[in-house]
Write an enzyme that holds these catalytic residues in place. Structure first.
Site, PDB file in Angstrom:
ATOM      1  N   PRO A 171       0.819  -1.218   0.000  1.00 22.92           N
ATOM      2  CA  PRO A 171       0.000   0.000   0.000  1.00 22.92           C
ATOM      3  C   PRO A 171       0.850   1.265   0.000  1.00 22.92           C
ATOM      4  CG  PRO A 171      -0.236  -1.220   2.084  1.00 22.92           C
ATOM      5  CD  PRO A 171       0.591  -2.069   1.172  1.00 22.92           C
ATOM      6  N   ASP A 207      -9.968   1.448 -24.190  1.00 19.90           N
ATOM      7  CA  ASP A 207      -9.922   1.207 -22.745  1.00 19.90           C
ATOM      8  C   ASP A 207      -9.959   2.534 -22.008  1.00 19.90           C
ATOM      9  OD1 ASP A 207      -9.541  -1.481 -23.029  1.00 19.90           O
ATOM     10  OD2 ASP A 207      -7.411  -1.474 -22.504  1.00 19.90           O
ATOM     11  N   ARG A 224      -3.353  -9.002 -20.393  1.00 17.92           N
ATOM     12  CA  ARG A 224      -4.262  -8.695 -21.501  1.00 17.92           C
ATOM     13  C   ARG A 224      -3.629  -7.757 -22.528  1.00 17.92           C
ATOM     14  NH1 ARG A 224      -6.905  -3.906 -20.946  1.00 17.92           N
ATOM     15  NH2 ARG A 224      -8.783  -4.453 -22.107  1.00 17.92           N
TER      16      ARG A 224
END
Ligand code: ADE
Length: 273
Positions: A92, A176, A161
């Site tokens: 994080p 996209d 992808r």
């Protein structure tokens, strides 16, 4: 692309065999190697963590298992002919994972993921490997997961992808959300497929018109409306020069105004709940 993942939960990475990422692996576009960190422990309890120096809550992942496992993973990869490894440490406190970073990582021949559990990995591990290979510490969002494995799945899916030959239609990336180009910084608008009517709901007339220009315009207007609603920060950070005349009209209708520094700004009172 070679992918190594070092984890204390190898089962967590099972989804790498499924769906698009799994197909990429089956087609040889991805060569996936998952390593169980506990195999690089030498005590009876297979200890991978210890208490933090300086005190505080939680446990810290130990240097030795990570170092030994990463050394072996690197050696095995080189032995197999891989080159140019990049270490990716989900945390994080890392830099935000964005589409731009996904594109950058998709151009690397070899990614080694080091997802942590507990309070993280002893800092010296990242410092040590950064002297040998690029180390990217990456956050997938402003929230804290119980461990980095889910982030590995997220990053891998976004990267896989983009690999040539993985998505059926290479054009699929073009529109996209966040992709560079004309629609940069715009979220994708709604999409529809057959049947033309479902539970009394039709589809926007323009999509049936066959008029490519009008359809493109409509899609862009929808993208604008959606971005203004959900991600006004994306519009604020875009240079006004990227907007055409119709875009500016749309922005104006939605309550946005040009600023002297060549961007757009929305009056706070125009923000709808
Ligand atoms: N590990 C725990 N939380 C994370 C986050 N938001 N991104 C990446 N890795 C994490």
């Amino acid at each position: 692309m070679r992918l190594d993942v070092v984890t204390i939960f190898p089962e967590y990475l099972a989804p790498l065999n499924v769906s698009l990422v799994g197909k990429a692996a089956a087609r040889g576009r991805l060569d996936v190697h998952v390593h169980d960190l506990r195999e690089w422990t030498y005590d009876r309890h297979n200890t991978v963590d210890d208490t933090p120096y300086g005190g505080g809550p939680g446990m810290v992942m130990k240097t030795e298992p990570w170092g030994d496992c990463l050394d072996d993973a690197l050696a095995a990869g080189y032995e197999a002919g891989a080159h140019g490894p990049v270490m990716v440490v989900p945390t994080p406190s890392g830099r935000p994972f964005t589409q731009e970073l996904a594109v950058e990582l998709s151009e690397k021949p070899w990614l080694i993921f080091a997802p942590a559990r507990y309070e993280g990995i002893d800092r010296r591990v990242m410092d040590e490997y950064a002297t040998r290979i690029p180390v990217y510490e990456v956050s997938i969002g402003d929230y804290v997961l119980a461990g980095g494995e889910a982030a590995v799945l997220v990053i891998t899916e976004a990267v896989a992808r983009l690999l040539p030959g993985v998505l059926g239609n290479a054009e699929s990336h073009r529109d996209d959300s966040f992709a560079p180009g004309e629609m940069a910084n715009l979220l994708e608008g709604p999409v529809y497929t057959k049947p033309p009517e479902w539970r009394g709901r039709g589809i926007p007339e323009v999509l049936l018109s066959g008029h490519h220009g009008k359809i493109a315009r409509w899609r862009r207007d929808q993208a604008f409306a959606r971005t203004a609603q959900h991600r006004p920060d994306l519009i604020e950070r875009t240079e006004a020069a990227a907007f055409d005349k119709k875009d500016r009209e749309t922005l104006s209708i939605l309550g946005w105004q040009p600023t002297p520094d060549g961007r757009f700004w929305r009056r706070p009172e125009a923000v709808e709940e």
